[in-house]
Design a protein around this motif. Structure first.
Motif, mmCIF file in Angstrom:
data_model
loop_
_atom_site.group_PDB
_atom_site.id
_atom_site.type_symbol
_atom_site.label_atom_id
_atom_site.label_comp_id
_atom_site.label_asym_id
_atom_site.label_seq_id
_atom_site.Cartn_x
_atom_site.Cartn_y
_atom_site.Cartn_z
ATOM 1 N N PHE A 116 40.347 39.460 53.291
ATOM 2 C CA PHE A 116 40.086 40.772 52.717
ATOM 3 C C PHE A 116 40.515 41.851 53.703
ATOM 4 O O PHE A 116 40.867 41.576 54.848
ATOM 5 C CB PHE A 116 38.590 40.933 52.414
ATOM 6 N N PHE A 119 37.283 48.252 54.087
ATOM 7 C CA PHE A 119 37.486 49.507 53.382
ATOM 8 C C PHE A 119 37.657 50.671 54.361
ATOM 9 O O PHE A 119 36.957 50.767 55.364
ATOM 10 C CB PHE A 119 36.288 49.780 52.461
ATOM 11 N N SER A 175 31.276 50.306 48.749
ATOM 12 C CA SER A 175 30.686 49.318 47.846
ATOM 13 C C SER A 175 29.699 50.023 46.923
ATOM 14 O O SER A 175 29.169 51.079 47.259
ATOM 15 C CB SER A 175 29.930 48.233 48.632
ATOM 16 N N CYS A 181 35.651 55.314 45.285
ATOM 17 C CA CYS A 181 36.579 54.212 45.562
ATOM 18 C C CYS A 181 36.731 53.220 44.421
ATOM 19 O O CYS A 181 37.519 52.285 44.523
ATOM 20 C CB CYS A 181 36.124 53.459 46.807
ATOM 21 N N HIS A 183 34.799 50.857 43.530
ATOM 22 C CA HIS A 183 34.335 49.526 43.934
ATOM 23 C C HIS A 183 32.909 49.369 43.427
ATOM 24 O O HIS A 183 31.944 49.650 44.147
ATOM 25 C CB HIS A 183 34.368 49.358 45.455
ATOM 26 N N SER A 187 29.416 44.336 48.486
ATOM 27 C CA SER A 187 30.235 43.522 49.397
ATOM 28 C C SER A 187 29.450 42.407 50.083
ATOM 29 O O SER A 187 29.997 41.675 50.912
ATOM 30 C CB SER A 187 30.918 44.410 50.444
ATOM 31 N N GLU A 281 37.592 44.842 50.463
ATOM 32 C CA GLU A 281 38.503 45.028 49.344
ATOM 33 C C GLU A 281 39.731 44.161 49.545
ATOM 34 O O GLU A 281 40.003 43.695 50.655
ATOM 35 C CB GLU A 281 38.901 46.500 49.184
ATOM 36 N N SER A 300 38.398 43.797 39.772
ATOM 37 C CA SER A 300 38.056 44.157 41.149
ATOM 38 C C SER A 300 39.137 43.764 42.142
ATOM 39 O O SER A 300 39.030 44.069 43.329
ATOM 40 C CB SER A 300 36.748 43.463 41.538
ATOM 41 N N ARG A 301 40.154 43.057 41.664
ATOM 42 C CA ARG A 301 41.296 42.566 42.441
ATOM 43 C C ARG A 301 40.970 41.298 43.226
ATOM 44 O O ARG A 301 41.840 40.751 43.915
ATOM 45 C CB ARG A 301 41.885 43.626 43.370
#
Length: 922
Positions: A116, A119, A175, A181, A183, A187, A281, A300-301
């Motif tokens: 990951f 962020f 998060s 963001c 998100h 996290s 992320e 969320s990728r």
């Protein structure tokens, strides 16, 4: 890697090896090249807090520890000037003409562990991260604390390098936020790393640090995490439930935090530093890789998986582990790594070992009869040791001890370059014993022993002085005394090492079968994975049906049908010819050792003895039956499993539910059970959404202490709020009160915002009751494996060996280890199989040489030794005297300490060795 062509079992992976402009085979990491390099750039490996050269080593423990050139900043490569590194390199390793190499690699499976990206909090204007020097990210703060960081582990703030007296941590940066963001997910790791950083910072502080953590919910849901939280509170870390408005800066670069408390009060407080607990992320490069590979990602990728195949991607044959598939911590990442290895190898088992290369090791030099020549390596362990102990003084002291021929102090003795150098020194100096003064032999002794083997020494001519766990960590406030103790420990280790003799290891034939205990989701998956790997196994279930707790669970957090899944799983198990299922059966006795266990089962048809090489314990857990909230006294009150069962049986009509209340932490996070049961918050939210879906007019209230919908479960929490589910927080001192009121239950709960009691009349009360261990002491004793204080099976190492026991050949999976959702139970089952296969796939095993032996000239056959031996490793021979089964012996030394005549002794820890240490200590 840029592309993968083909299909499972026959992939061609196109891999690019990027140039590093330094020949790895020639580089000896001497550092001569970097000394004359004039170019300095921001060091991204210390989060830009200091600088590095254009030719550099990425970090102190890099593997391989070799230099590389940054072509974008190298003056030779960008402007044709300089070339100093090439001139200075003594081995001619620098190669400015190095090119990237594209290779096609034939493989059967692929595992993605792309990780990951942390962020970047610059998007939050209110935090002023890019403007205020003393606002740092959590990763930057990690580097500040690190021994290899810009300030060598000294706690300072960046603006003036002054030690901070007050530090604030701000949670959920990047998060649980759909505005700054996008998100929406949690996290998962940030709460715990913030607590860890605060605790370590307090240890590093010389003036008594004031540490404060600003948070929304504390999500300490992992094994022993809740205890860690409570210990932090007890140590003085402040936890402030709040929402941050903004951060300002004063003339001296100190920072003001304006925030609102949970009761709506506006507050302001000044801190020397602020740490932003940044979330996870997925970077754009990983998204592009997934697109190239034809792998599906979520919104969320993160990589898309399902609860029943947690490491499988959408493309057959390609698997994933770690944070790529969702936010997670180190132990779960390690579990998934083994799980992915298991899944990847499943269809390739027929080719196992066909490409394996046998590592050649030099023949061990016979040092018997030689005068001891001892090498002592003193480790700084970053600042873990050197921050307290004067390691140079310890090294100087060691050089004066008898038989010591060589002494060296290393930043990290466990790093690859130090290992290579250690082997070289042993050969060049003719050393025949080695002592390492470092951390615990529990984790690092095998590494150093392997180094001795590569240097041509018997691995048992080695000893460790634990100057970290037994010294610097426990005497951090007494550096002078800790240094003296370190000298004592090294002197004792050297005294013992001078007497060490080479030991031989017993070779045992391995039985390639396995035993799986427990027929729930973890146990059935373990049995099936063993069969896919080509190994036969026996699956033992004490109930009359397979499925375990899952038979009472309706759905997963992703909405998958659990009942259909376990029915299919059970059918696969019972139809597999390599799996023998034993229902209504329990384990009666266990004998033997890794590779050769003998287990007696007690079932409907009597007793049966099974022989197997490994065992996986997956006995699950139970549901706490509450004594509070009218449970068992009122029909409207149900546990969450009972509620699921009622829904699946059609016994609950949502149209008749006007008001439903769910109460969290029933039996969890209490003095009797000081742990979080991990799944309860999510389960209550799922049930609340089910009620809202089938009766939108139903009023649903969830009474909680902290909402712990970790990872992408946060999306369920968000959806529940959007659909009108009400969330009311309570604390341990003001728990809800329940009273029967006809066919309803009247609940009183203190609203923390209003400061007043709320009265709710509920048609349904769902209790999120704790998951409790079976406290299977009998099974633990049979397999000689430990339980923790809560009754969960205790792993060998929480991060490094999360599914292993200290007892070889025995592994764990599922709820027996700790409460967890289905996808983690499946991953643990796969991981346990991967670890078991390391035993089962070897025709022979080497057992440790540190075992007991009996001097039968002293033995009188009294029986004390075989009575006290916890591993049943000692028995009587035909003369009535004691004899040791070396395959069963674990080298615990109980027999040695118990015998009055001194007949037993322990190789590698003989009475002579131990007495030498005691005499050296005194």
């Amino acid at each position: 890697m840029v592309d993968i062509a083909g299909e499972e079992g026959d992939f061609t992976a196109k891999v690019i090896s990027h140039p590093r402009y330094v020949d790895l085979n020639k580089c000896i990491a001497c550092g001569a090249c970097t000394g004359k390099c004039p170019k300095k750039v921001a060091n991204e490996y210390n989060e830009g807090l200091d600088t590095r050269k254009a030719i550099y080593v990425r970090y102190a423990q890099a593997v391989p520890l070799k230099y590389g050139i940054d072509p974008a900043n190298c003056l030779k490569m960008t402007k044709g000037k300089c070339g100093n590194c090439e001139k200075q390199c003594p081995t001619g390793a620098v190669n400015y003409e190095d090119k990237e190499v594209v290779r096609d690699i034939k493989v059967g499976s692929v595992i993605l562990s792309a990780g990951f990206k942390a962020f970047d909090p610059s998007v939050y204007i209110q935090y002023q991260y890019s403007q205020f020097t003393n606002v740092v990210t959590a990763l930057e703060f990690e580097r500040i604390l690190a021994a290899s960081g810009p300030w060598m582990g000294h706690l300072v703030r960046p603006s003036d390098e002054r030690e901070p007296k007050k530090i604030a941590w701000i949670q959920c940066v990047g998060s649980r936020d759909v505005h700054a963001c996008d998100h929406a997910y949690c996290s998962s790791v940030c709460c715990m790393y913030a607590i860890k950083e605060a605790a370590i910072a307090k240890e590093h502080s010389h003036h008594g640090l004031d540490a404060a953590i600003f948070y929304m919910d504390m999500r300490t849901f992992g094994k022993d995490f809740e205890r860690y939280l409570e210990n932090a509170k007890a140590s003085g870390v402040r936890f402030i439930r709040s929402r941050i408005h903004s951060i300002g800066e004063l003339e001296d670069k100190s920072l003001t935090i304006e925030y609102a408390t949970e009761d709506g009060q506006a507050r302001e407080e000044v801190f020397d530093m602020v740490v932003l607990s940044q979330g996870m992320e997925i970077p754009d490069s990983t998204v592009e890789l997934a697109r190239n590979l034809g792998i599906e990602l979520k919104a969320s990728r993160f990589l898309k998986t399902n609860s029943f195949a947690p490491v499988a991607s959408s493309r057959p044959g390609i698997y994933a582990c770690g944070a790529l598939a969702g936010p997670k911590d180190i132990p779960l990442s390690v579990v998934e790594a083994s799980a992915a290895a298991c899944a990847a190898a499943g269809k390739l088992s027929s080719a196992r070992g066909s490409l394996a290369q046998v590592k050649e090791t030099p023949k061990a030099v016979d040092v018997r009869g030689e005068t001891p020549k001892i090498g002592v390596f003193v480790c700084s362990c970053g600042i873990n040791i050197a921050g307290v102990v004067d390691v140079k003084a310890v090294a100087d002291y060691a050089a004066k001890l008898p038989f010591v021929e060589y002494v060296e102090n290393n930043l990290f003795t466990c790093s690859q370059d130090t290992q290579d150098k250690m082997a070289q020194v042993v050969k060049e100096r003719g050393l025949n014993r080695v002592v390492v003064a470092a951390c615990t032999p529990r984790t690092h002794e095998p590494l150093f022993q392997e180094t001795l083997v590569s240097a041509g020494l018997n691995k048992y001519l080695f000893d460790m002085a634990n100057i970290r766990n037994q010294d610097s960590w426990v005497h951090s406030g007494e550096p002078e005394m800790a240094t003296e103790k370190a000298k004592d420990l090294v002197r004792m280790a050297v005294a013992k090492a001078s007497l060490l003799q080479p030991l031989q290891e017993v070779q045992l034939t391995v039985n390639p079968g396995a035993l799986v205990i427990g027929g729930g989701i973890a146990g059935m998956n373990a049995a099936l994975e063993l069969a896919r790997q080509g190994f036969s196994c026996h699956l033992v279930e004490r109930d009359n049906a397979l499925g375990g707790n899952a038979r009472m669970i309706r759905t997963t957090a992703l909405g998958e049908d659990v009942q259909g899944y376990i029915q299919d799983l059970a059918a696969q198990v019972q139809g597999n010819p390599l799996i023998t299922t034993h229902l209504n059966t329990s384990v009666k006795t266990v004998d033997g050792f890794v590779g050769n266990f003998k287990t007696t089962l007690a079932g409907p048809e009597g007793e049966e003895v099974l022989e197997h090489g490994a065992a996986i314990i997956a006995i699950g857990a139970g549901e706490y039956k509450p004594t509070e909230y009218l449970y068992g006294q009122h029909p409207a009150v149900k546990t969450h499993l009972e509620l699921d069962a009622a829904i699946m049986a059609g016994e609950l009509d949502p149209k008749k539910i006007g008001t439903a209340v769910f109460i969290q932490c029933v039996g969890s996070r209490e003095p009797e059970r000081p742990y979080c049961s991990k799944v309860c918050c999510t389960h209550s939210v799922e049930s609340a959404l089910w009620l809202k879906e089938h009766n939108p007019d139903c009023q649903v209230v969830i009474l909680y202490r902290d909402m712990r919908t970790f990872g992408e479960r946060e999306l369920l929490y968000k959806e529940a709020r959007e659909k009108g589910v009400l969330f009311v927080r309570y604390d341990l001192d003001h728990k809800p009160q329940a009273m029967a009121k006809g066919d309803k239950v009247s609940l009183t709960v203190r609203d923390h915002i209003l400061g007043r009691d709320l009265l709710i009349e509920a048609d349904l009360v769902g209790l999120a009751s704790a998951i409790v261990s079976h406290k299977a002491n009998d099974l633990a004793q049979m397999f000689k494996v430990p339980l923790d204080e809560d009754g969960w099976f205790l792993e060998a190492h929480q991060k490094l060996r999360p599914v292993d026991f200290a007892t070889d050949g025995v592994f764990m999976a599922g709820l027996a280890h700790y409460p967890k959702p289905i996808e983690e139970a499946v991953a643990q089952a796969q991981a346990a199989v991967a670890r078991a296969v390391t035993v089962l796939s070897s025709p022979e095993l080497s057992l440790p040489g540190t075992v007991a032996f009996i001097d039968q000239k002293k033995c009188v056959g009294c029986g004390v030794c075989w009575t006290v031996c916890p591993y049943n490793a000692i028995s009587q021979d035909d003369k009535g005297l004691a004899v040791v089964n070396e395959a069963l012996c674990k080298g615990c030394g109980t027999c040695v300490a118990s015998c009055r005549s001194g007949a037993p002794n322990l190789r590698g820890f003989t009475t002579q060795d131990v007495m030498a240490q005691i005499e050296a200590m005194l």
